[in-house]
Design a protein around this motif. Sequence first.
Motif, PDB file in Angstrom:
ATOM      1  N   VAL A 169       0.938  -1.082   0.177  1.00 25.59           N
ATOM      2  CA  VAL A 169       0.105  -0.139  -0.097  1.00 25.59           C
ATOM      3  C   VAL A 169       1.062   1.492   0.174  1.00 25.59           C
ATOM      4  N   MET A 170       2.033   1.059   0.856  1.00 24.09           N
ATOM      5  CA  MET A 170       2.989   2.429   0.794  1.00 24.09           C
ATOM      6  C   MET A 170       3.848   2.478  -0.595  1.00 24.09           C
ATOM      7  N   ASP A 171       3.799   1.520  -1.638  1.00 23.46           N
ATOM      8  CA  ASP A 171       4.970   1.833  -2.215  1.00 23.46           C
ATOM      9  C   ASP A 171       3.698   2.611  -3.710  1.00 23.46           C
ATOM     10  N   PHE A 172       2.752   2.519  -3.269  1.00 21.87           N
ATOM     11  CA  PHE A 172       1.170   3.149  -4.193  1.00 21.87           C
ATOM     12  C   PHE A 172       0.969   4.739  -3.815  1.00 21.87           C
ATOM     13  N   GLY A 173       1.453   4.680  -2.255  1.00 20.84           N
ATOM     14  CA  GLY A 173       1.312   5.866  -1.849  1.00 20.84           C
ATOM     15  C   GLY A 173       2.146   6.666  -2.658  1.00 20.84           C
ATOM     16  N   VAL A 174       3.825   6.554  -2.969  1.00 17.24           N
ATOM     17  CA  VAL A 174       4.619   7.070  -3.407  1.00 17.24           C
ATOM     18  C   VAL A 174       4.283   7.366  -4.650  1.00 17.24           C
ATOM     19  N   GLY A 175       3.730   6.430  -5.461  1.00 22.49           N
ATOM     20  CA  GLY A 175       3.466   7.071  -7.569  1.00 22.49           C
ATOM     21  C   GLY A 175       2.537   7.655  -7.025  1.00 22.49           C
ATOM     22  N   ALA A 176       0.798   7.307  -5.960  1.00 22.52           N
ATOM     23  CA  ALA A 176       0.434   8.277  -6.080  1.00 22.52           C
ATOM     24  C   ALA A 176       0.306  10.150  -5.530  1.00 22.52           C
ATOM     25  N   PHE A 177       1.356  10.000  -4.750  1.00 22.41           N
ATOM     26  CA  PHE A 177       1.908  11.398  -4.411  1.00 22.41           C
ATOM     27  C   PHE A 177       2.474  12.351  -5.824  1.00 22.41           C
ATOM     28  N   VAL A 178       3.314  11.645  -6.890  1.00 19.16           N
ATOM     29  CA  VAL A 178       3.431  12.499  -7.555  1.00 19.16           C
ATOM     30  C   VAL A 178       2.425  12.752  -8.337  1.00 19.16           C
ATOM     31  N   PHE A 179       1.820  11.743  -8.996  1.00 25.59           N
ATOM     32  CA  PHE A 179       0.235  11.524  -9.518  1.00 25.59           C
ATOM     33  C   PHE A 179      -0.021  13.020  -9.204  1.00 25.59           C
ATOM     34  N   ALA A 180      -0.454  12.792  -7.724  1.00 27.03           N
ATOM     35  CA  ALA A 180      -1.579  14.409  -7.608  1.00 27.03           C
ATOM     36  C   ALA A 180      -1.059  15.126  -7.875  1.00 27.03           C
ATOM     37  N   ASN A 181       0.680  15.843  -7.457  1.00 24.96           N
ATOM     38  CA  ASN A 181       1.129  16.898  -8.083  1.00 24.96           C
ATOM     39  C   ASN A 181       0.913  17.294  -9.348  1.00 24.96           C
ATOM     40  N   ALA A 182       1.030  16.005  -9.681  1.00 26.01           N
ATOM     41  CA  ALA A 182       1.542  16.089 -11.732  1.00 26.01           C
ATOM     42  C   ALA A 182      -0.714  16.603 -11.263  1.00 26.01           C
ATOM     43  N   LEU A 183      -1.360  16.620 -11.243  1.00 28.16           N
ATOM     44  CA  LEU A 183      -2.335  16.834 -11.289  1.00 28.16           C
ATOM     45  C   LEU A 183      -2.704  18.268 -11.985  1.00 28.16           C
TER      46      LEU A 183
END
Length: 497
Positions: A169-183
């Motif tokens: 779950v924390m692995d996804f959190g890292v990718g999601a954080f970058v994705f969220a910044n890009a949005l």
Amino acid sequence: MAHREVKEAFVSNLNGTSLGEVVLGSFLAPVCLVHRAFILVLYYQAKGTLPLPLPPVSHLLLDFSLLVLPLVLSCTLLSDILSQVIVCLTVILACVFCFIYQISFRSSALQPQKIFSNFLQSRIQFDQVPFVTLFRVFVNMKTAISILAVDFSVFPRRYAKTETYGTGVMDFGVGAFVFANALVSPEARRKSISGSKISHITKQILSVWPLVALGLARLVSIKMTGYHEHVTEYGIHWNFFFTLAIVRVLASALLVVLPAGLLWLFALLMSGFYQFFLETSELKTFLMHNNDREKDFVHANKEGIFSIAGYVAIYLAGVQIGLYVMQPRSQVKDCLKMLFILFIGSLLSYAALLTCQALVEPVSRRSANLPFVIWSVAQSLFFMSCLGLADMVILFSKGASSCRFLPSSMNFQENVAESEAYQNRRVTDGLCLIQAVSRNQLLFFLLANLMTGVTNSVVDTLSCSSLFSVCVLLVYMFTNCLVIYVLHICGITVKFW
């Protein structure tokens, strides 16, 4: 073993969980969001007024109990029965929804089909970018919970970051954080470039100084205090703040020259070429098995340096999605169409992920390989779809109950200048924890990191009982939320640049 080594071993050599369990966790936040809305609707139908005639701290306690508490319990005491919890909450929601709908049907002369038809044709207005704010806030909240919870034994080891391959779950959190910044990047918001391209890139380099400063502060504090660190995450001197800064600069430079409509293709090509390089060179062996970290800076920080390629690809994909989501839409049916496309994109991405895992290699956050990029995008799209659907349910409830004061990213179009309801809704939004976190996202993330260090220094996390661990996590999250909420109530936005 020294206490520091014990803590490092506790978060090392883990293999993650299944893709399905990560998908399952995506349902909890939307369900909790709708639960909060329905509680407010029922109160409004009983009392005929909103916001609640209570002091602001009561609104904070309500939001904390309905939005944050379930997230904490889902990754601690209730992690083994999460599916049953979500099913039970969903059944309750369905019953309450039917109750609200029946009241609306009795008070209206319209047939059910006409009610839904009118809803689909309704014109709407946005106080924020639809669904994006919810996505960014919940990613931030889940990250804040996880970075401390991972040090407690009550936090399932399968949720923590994996050592080499796997989907935690924390692995996804890292990718999601970058994705969220890009949005919400300037490129996704279609901000025009002022001046030359070189000056724009220079401006982007200067704008990331807070992230660089935070990265340096974290590095110095860890080395000076002897705080435990998982070296195979990013390296000896590297950390996530440095990754965020460099990804932002490199992506901004690429976005100056790349056509906006083909960013998804360039993201796929970049991650594909990176994966090809991993497969055809010694880079994969170097990243996974070379432990000679004292040779030079690259050896010491190999994970942080080489994973940048994958994170830039995630960022480009996020900008592409942001460009699509932020297109102007004026009707409910247009938003539903957008949600459907996001959901289809998630399904196609998951199909591509399963193919890559079967033919190439499993997901690896450590190298940020092609499967990790695809997984981060697929799961982010799915989570956004779930949050968007929840927001649509809340919007329908606004119309069905005539309660226009529910906090959400969408509202029915009305004469804002003359509408008393609009003013009441602004008051309600002002007392919303989601708005508070959204207002100071970076500060919330920074505060969570600081509080994590303080908590670890005063609490022996490994020897705590499950109940005491949850209590510590709740106090920690309430402290973070209280600080951010007070700043929001006072109208303070903390800018680092």
